[in-house]
Design a protein around this motif. Structure first.
Motif, mmCIF file in Angstrom:
data_model
loop_
_atom_site.group_PDB
_atom_site.id
_atom_site.type_symbol
_atom_site.label_atom_id
_atom_site.label_comp_id
_atom_site.label_asym_id
_atom_site.label_seq_id
_atom_site.Cartn_x
_atom_site.Cartn_y
_atom_site.Cartn_z
ATOM 1 N N VAL A 287 0.987 -1.222 -0.085
ATOM 2 C CA VAL A 287 0.131 0.059 0.160
ATOM 3 C C VAL A 287 1.090 1.221 -0.035
ATOM 4 O O VAL A 287 0.707 2.113 -0.786
ATOM 5 C CB VAL A 287 -1.009 0.107 1.466
ATOM 6 N N TYR A 288 1.657 1.621 1.030
ATOM 7 C CA TYR A 288 2.369 2.745 0.963
ATOM 8 C C TYR A 288 3.540 2.793 -0.073
ATOM 9 O O TYR A 288 3.385 3.958 -0.690
ATOM 10 C CB TYR A 288 3.611 2.702 2.271
ATOM 11 N N ALA A 293 5.046 5.295 -5.455
ATOM 12 C CA ALA A 293 5.190 5.165 -6.740
ATOM 13 C C ALA A 293 4.566 6.207 -7.509
ATOM 14 O O ALA A 293 4.881 6.880 -8.671
ATOM 15 C CB ALA A 293 4.866 3.651 -7.351
ATOM 16 N N LEU A 294 3.172 6.341 -7.058
ATOM 17 C CA LEU A 294 2.480 7.501 -7.920
ATOM 18 C C LEU A 294 2.968 8.999 -7.770
ATOM 19 O O LEU A 294 2.810 9.762 -8.729
ATOM 20 C CB LEU A 294 1.111 7.637 -7.109
ATOM 21 N N ALA A 295 4.095 8.929 -6.970
ATOM 22 C CA ALA A 295 4.645 10.332 -7.038
ATOM 23 C C ALA A 295 5.903 10.578 -7.564
ATOM 24 O O ALA A 295 6.640 11.593 -7.857
ATOM 25 C CB ALA A 295 4.965 10.777 -5.487
ATOM 26 N N GLN A 296 6.442 9.435 -8.480
ATOM 27 C CA GLN A 296 7.460 9.627 -9.193
ATOM 28 C C GLN A 296 7.320 10.432 -10.570
ATOM 29 O O GLN A 296 6.380 9.980 -11.155
ATOM 30 C CB GLN A 296 7.981 8.008 -9.282
ATOM 31 N N THR A 297 8.718 10.893 -10.864
ATOM 32 C CA THR A 297 8.429 11.548 -12.390
ATOM 33 C C THR A 297 9.589 11.042 -13.115
ATOM 34 O O THR A 297 9.566 11.216 -14.253
ATOM 35 C CB THR A 297 8.749 13.097 -12.337
ATOM 36 N N ASP A 298 10.289 9.883 -12.453
ATOM 37 C CA ASP A 298 11.493 9.386 -13.283
ATOM 38 C C ASP A 298 10.773 7.723 -13.534
ATOM 39 O O ASP A 298 10.317 7.041 -12.642
ATOM 40 C CB ASP A 298 12.613 9.126 -12.367
ATOM 41 N N LEU A 419 -4.018 0.836 -7.216
ATOM 42 C CA LEU A 419 -2.557 1.590 -7.160
ATOM 43 C C LEU A 419 -1.857 1.329 -8.280
ATOM 44 O O LEU A 419 -1.377 2.132 -8.929
ATOM 45 C CB LEU A 419 -1.868 1.402 -5.776
ATOM 46 N N GLY A 420 -1.532 -0.074 -8.673
ATOM 47 C CA GLY A 420 -0.954 -0.364 -9.777
ATOM 48 C C GLY A 420 -1.325 0.049 -11.119
ATOM 49 O O GLY A 420 -0.574 0.446 -11.771
ATOM 50 N N ALA A 421 -2.694 0.196 -11.192
ATOM 51 C CA ALA A 421 -3.315 0.798 -12.537
ATOM 52 C C ALA A 421 -3.243 2.225 -12.391
ATOM 53 O O ALA A 421 -2.822 2.778 -13.413
ATOM 54 C CB ALA A 421 -4.762 0.153 -12.639
ATOM 55 N N ALA A 422 -3.023 2.824 -11.395
ATOM 56 C CA ALA A 422 -3.083 4.207 -11.274
ATOM 57 C C ALA A 422 -1.623 4.861 -11.802
ATOM 58 O O ALA A 422 -1.418 5.605 -12.650
ATOM 59 C CB ALA A 422 -3.337 4.665 -9.849
#
Length: 492
Positions: A287-288, A293-298, A419-422
């Motif tokens: 979860v965390y 991962a959602l916040a990454q730009t790389d 989350l994985g899909a997001a």
């Protein structure tokens, strides 16, 4: 086929090929080095196929065993063997090595022989980890495999490669020292380094707890589990494409394999007592780390955090201790090997052309690279757990087992489907769809024949496992049931 030393061949052919590649010398022989490396990797993979063809899925215990004297004074032997748990990882590792050699065919131009040799030697050493049935031999392979990966990151990596390589080495070496203490204690108790004999040791609960903690630190760093995961994103970002592929597809599996080969069968009572801790840490990873991962730009860092989240499913499955959960975890490990390799290779295709991994530098890639966009979509969907792909099978099995175990555990675990899909589709949409972002994207060339071959074969693996998982699960059934029967027997 059992009369042939197939396991020794799977271990030592890549190592021998690696030293043969080194013997080609300087970069003026780069073409020869590449050909020898590919031949060695292909031969190393081919010798693993009879293991699958000749494996008796109805038979209990180890198969294709090889036993020779090694260090008689310490009762240490060169003892190799595979069961339904380890067999598929030997094949996966050997296959991924072929892809890595092909992927670096044009991308690596400096120190070509050393680069390919490092991957070949590491492939053989990792096969050694999966087949070793002597604790000291296992430890030698376990530690030796760090050296090629350290060099791959530190020599051919990005601008902060030395920092990432040293951080990776220190984290993993520190955990391994506790593992050494544990195997020396087991040797003192049993007088042998035979892992299968350790499974039968009547250890008191307090002994098991201390051994379990030592195993936990060593293997949790490798998986990696929260909160020992911080070395992985740095290593992935700085590693060359091939290094990221092997790191995600194979190296992370070594820690999870350690849990199922050491922690569960040697310390079953401690595993039951501390299962709540392992389940909690696994759910935090799912979860965390999914939100991180959602916040990454790389792109590489996003997939690196995705790997940590997906590996949380593996440890979750192991410590729910049911046949469905453990088989689901093992399937997830194999699937993650295919999907993570495909994701990092796809990112490598873009990086070779644009020399950027930043999502913001892309957009509209589908207009200039339609074949790549189609294959990348398949891998993105598998990473998100779409049915009919390999990514769905293991996660579904673990979630189904979690429903039987505890509703709230299942609820938290199932959040990975959202989350994985997001994070995966967020990345895919911004990189592939939309208007062409800039002139650099407009000038992109679609996949070469070599790239199309690599990604196409991985696509077949992802779809094949998703559509016919029985080819993988039937190998595991007997070994998993044997493990569960062993865990159920109290040792104190």
């Amino acid at each position: 086929m059992s009369s042939y030393p197939l396991l020794s061949l799977a271990v030592w052919i890549p190592v021998a090929a690696g030293f043969a590649v080194l013997a080609t010398g300087a970069d003026r022989n780069a073409a020869l080095a590449r050909r020898i490396a590919l031949a060695g990797a292909a031969l190393g993979f081919l010798v693993t196929l009879p293991l699958y063809a000749g494996f008796d899925t109805a038979r209990s215990g180890m198969q294709f065993e090889e036993i020779h004297a090694w260090i008689p004074h310490f009762n240490a032997r060169y003892h190799l063997g595979v069961d339904g748990i380890s067999l598929l990882f030997v094949i996966l590792n050997s296959l991924v090595t072929v892809f890595v050699i092909l992927a670096g065919w044009k991308a690596v131009e400096n120190q070509v022989a050393q680069y390919n040799a490092a991957f070949l030697i590491m492939s053989g050493l990792m096969n050694g980890i999966f087949v070793a049935l002597d604790g000291l031999l296992f430890y030698v392979f376990f530690e030796a495999s760090l050296i090629p990966l350290y060099l791959i990151v530190g020599v051919w990596g990005g601008p902060r490669r030395v920092y990432a390589a040293i951080k990776f080495f220190l984290y993993t070496l520190s955990g391994s020292l506790l593992f050494l203490v544990a195997i020396l204690y087991l040797f003192a108790r049993s007088g042998s380094f035979a892992i299968l004999e350790w499974h039968l040791l009547p250890l008191a609960l307090h002994e098991q707890v201390w051994l379990f903690i030592a195993f936990l630190v060593a293997f949790a760093v490798k998986v990696p589990m929260f909160p020992l995961h911080t070395w992985l994103p740095d290593a992935h970002v700085e590693a060359p494409t091939g290094g990221s592929v092997v790191l995600a597809a194979i190296a992370l599996k070594l820690g999870a394999y350690g849990f199922v080969r050491f922690s569960l069968p040697i310390t079953p009572d401690a595993a039951h007592e501390l299962a709540w801790l392992m389940i909690a840490l696994s759910l935090i990873a799912v979860v965390y780390i999914g939100f991180v991962a959602l916040a990454q730009t790389d792109m590489k860092k996003l997939v690196a955090y995705s790997s940590i989240s997906h590996m949380g499913f593996v440890t979750l499955g192991f410590f729910m201790m049911s046949a469905l959960a453990i088989e689901g975890a093992l399937v997830q490990m194999i699937s993650h090997g295919f999907v993570s390799a495909a994701m990092f290779l796809s990112i490598g295709v873009l990086y070779d052309r644009m020399h950027s991994r930043q999502i913001a530098d892309y957009g509209g890639v589908a207009h200039t690279m339609p074949k790549f966009a189609a294959l990348f979509m398949l891998f993105a969907m598998a990473n998100a757990g779409l049915p009919a792909t390999s990514g769905f099978v293991g996660e579904f099995m673990v979630i189904l087992a979690a429903v039987q175990f505890n509703f709230w555990v299942a609820f938290a675990a199932a959040s990975t489907l959202i989350l994985g899909a997001a994070y995966t589709l967020w990345m895919y949409k911004r990189v592939i769809f939309g208007a062409v972002a800039n002139d650099a994207v407009r000038a992109l060339a679609d996949l070469s024949g070599r790239e199309y071959l690599i990604l196409g074969l991985l696509a077949l693996c992802v779809l094949g496992m998703g559509l016919y998982p029985q080819a993988f699960t039937e190998v595991m059934h007997v070994s998993v049931n044997d493990l569960l029967q062993h865990i159920a027997l109290k040792k104190y």
